[in-house]
Scaffold this motif. Sequence first.
Motif, PDB file in Angstrom:
ATOM      1  N   MET A 211       0.837  -1.189   0.000  1.00 40.46           N
ATOM      2  CA  MET A 211       0.000   0.000   0.000  1.00 40.46           C
ATOM      3  C   MET A 211       0.883   1.253   0.000  1.00 40.46           C
ATOM      4  N   LYS A 212       0.364   2.315  -0.589  1.00 40.99           N
ATOM      5  CA  LYS A 212       1.158   3.535  -0.671  1.00 40.99           C
ATOM      6  C   LYS A 212       1.267   4.180   0.695  1.00 40.99           C
ATOM      7  N   GLU A 213       2.476   4.441   1.131  1.00 40.72           N
ATOM      8  CA  GLU A 213       2.722   5.003   2.448  1.00 40.72           C
ATOM      9  C   GLU A 213       3.161   6.462   2.328  1.00 40.72           C
TER      10      GLU A 213
ATOM     11  N   LEU B 152      -1.002  -5.651  -4.026  1.00 39.04           N
ATOM     12  CA  LEU B 152      -1.168  -4.544  -4.966  1.00 39.04           C
ATOM     13  C   LEU B 152      -0.239  -3.373  -4.629  1.00 39.04           C
ATOM     14  N   GLY B 153       0.322  -3.394  -3.427  1.00 37.26           N
ATOM     15  CA  GLY B 153       1.360  -2.434  -3.066  1.00 37.26           C
ATOM     16  C   GLY B 153       0.960  -0.990  -3.271  1.00 37.26           C
ATOM     17  N   ASP B 154       1.814  -0.245  -3.985  1.00 34.99           N
ATOM     18  CA  ASP B 154       1.604   1.188  -4.168  1.00 34.99           C
ATOM     19  C   ASP B 154       0.432   1.506  -5.091  1.00 34.99           C
ATOM     20  N   ALA B 155      -0.172   0.522  -5.680  1.00 37.11           N
ATOM     21  CA  ALA B 155      -1.360   0.765  -6.508  1.00 37.11           C
ATOM     22  C   ALA B 155      -2.550   1.175  -5.655  1.00 37.11           C
ATOM     23  N   LEU B 156      -2.471   0.929  -4.322  1.00 35.83           N
ATOM     24  CA  LEU B 156      -3.552   1.298  -3.411  1.00 35.83           C
ATOM     25  C   LEU B 156      -3.071   2.364  -2.441  1.00 35.83           C
ATOM     26  N   THR B 157      -3.983   3.251  -2.069  1.00 35.15           N
ATOM     27  CA  THR B 157      -3.724   4.282  -1.062  1.00 35.15           C
ATOM     28  C   THR B 157      -4.790   4.178   0.019  1.00 35.15           C
ATOM     29  N   GLU B 158      -4.343   4.268   1.276  1.00 35.18           N
ATOM     30  CA  GLU B 158      -5.303   4.212   2.382  1.00 35.18           C
ATOM     31  C   GLU B 158      -6.008   5.555   2.521  1.00 35.18           C
ATOM     32  N   VAL B 159      -7.295   5.478   2.809  1.00 31.19           N
ATOM     33  CA  VAL B 159      -8.130   6.669   2.946  1.00 31.19           C
ATOM     34  C   VAL B 159      -8.809   6.634   4.307  1.00 31.19           C
ATOM     35  N   ASP B 160      -8.912   7.796   4.936  1.00 31.96           N
ATOM     36  CA  ASP B 160      -9.655   7.949   6.183  1.00 31.96           C
ATOM     37  C   ASP B 160     -10.956   8.673   5.851  1.00 31.96           C
ATOM     38  N   ILE B 161     -12.082   7.966   6.045  1.00 30.15           N
ATOM     39  CA  ILE B 161     -13.392   8.572   5.801  1.00 30.15           C
ATOM     40  C   ILE B 161     -14.085   8.709   7.150  1.00 30.15           C
TER      41      ILE B 161
END
Length: 376
Positions: A1-3, A249-258
């Motif tokens: 995941m994108k950090e 999927l590594g950096d293809a995903l970004t964590e979101v805070d909703i």
Amino acid sequence: MKEGRSVRVSWDQVFAWRLRRQFVTPCGEIDVTDIVERMCGVQAQVTAAADLAVALRRRTPEPGALLPELASGTLMKTWAMRGTLHALAPEMAAAVLSLIGSARTWEKPAWQRTFGASPAQVAALADAVPQVLDGIVLSRDELVDALVADPAFHRLGEELRSGWGALLKPLAWQGALCHGPAQGNRVTFTSPAHLIRGWRGLPDPDAAAPVAITGYLGAYGPATPEIFDAWLSRNSLKKTTVRRWFSELGDALTEVDIAGRRAYILTEHADELEAVQPPRTSVQLLGAFDQYVLGPGTGDSELLPAAHRARVSRAAGWISPILVVDGRIAGTWEISGDDLSVATFDGSLPPTRDLKAAAEHVAEAMGHNGFAVHVA
């Protein structure tokens, strides 16, 4: 995941983004196949509902536009997500069938007790059906007659003829069959290789996962692995496996805070989501079994208030037509003759002009001259 990046958005932004990504608003001059591909399929248990879901996402709706695409093999109809019939683009069909089939639900004792077929019998059917359907289209009765002529399958005839297709679903999930072109009211079956030009069979689940996950997040994100699997298989897959697919999927995903809820979006969409400005007022009428609610699921209380879930998710798996106001489900609607009746959850009245425009779009999508709108 994108950090190294924190993306914080509101639910209003999420809903506005989903409405755009799902072609709900604004509508455009979009091909039927592009809509179905973006939506990761449209539920087609009721063909008219699937056709309406597509028509409502086009600026100039064309009633009946889905069926020619299914007949030509541009799209395919098969049992897929959650065991329900969907119209799907071939690449997405291959991906989701691979993942659903990897759960091997037909090997579980409860399934065997309910449907009376052993894993060995299902495996034998999966070998036999492609041979029976090689290069041809058969009705359900013709297919079953051909199968039960073999003594090994004789006692399975009743389950094979069932309109629910319980014994045929594992065959669809293994790519052994799909629905063929409709013949009036008769259901037909064929092999994907016969229907779809260039069909390459089902990929390995690890190869299929990125296709299915990125497709899903591109329409219904931000979402978690658990929400994705609920959409796909009613959480039949191993949690560790689904989480691994997301992680890979590594950096293809970004964590979101909703608003405190953590989920994932495709990194390529993170800036767009963060920049979305929700419209001042947005009113839509979407049909029964619409993907806007089925994608995240009726259990998402941000989308559909828990107190009103039973008014949308009804008996026997029926999903009501929905009123969507500013991205949230705010009521249901139904048609009787020339009347379109809207029942809101809280008694509030959506802007009359917007509701009338939404009703006119429904009428056009259904090939109707127009409806008188009533609000309860």
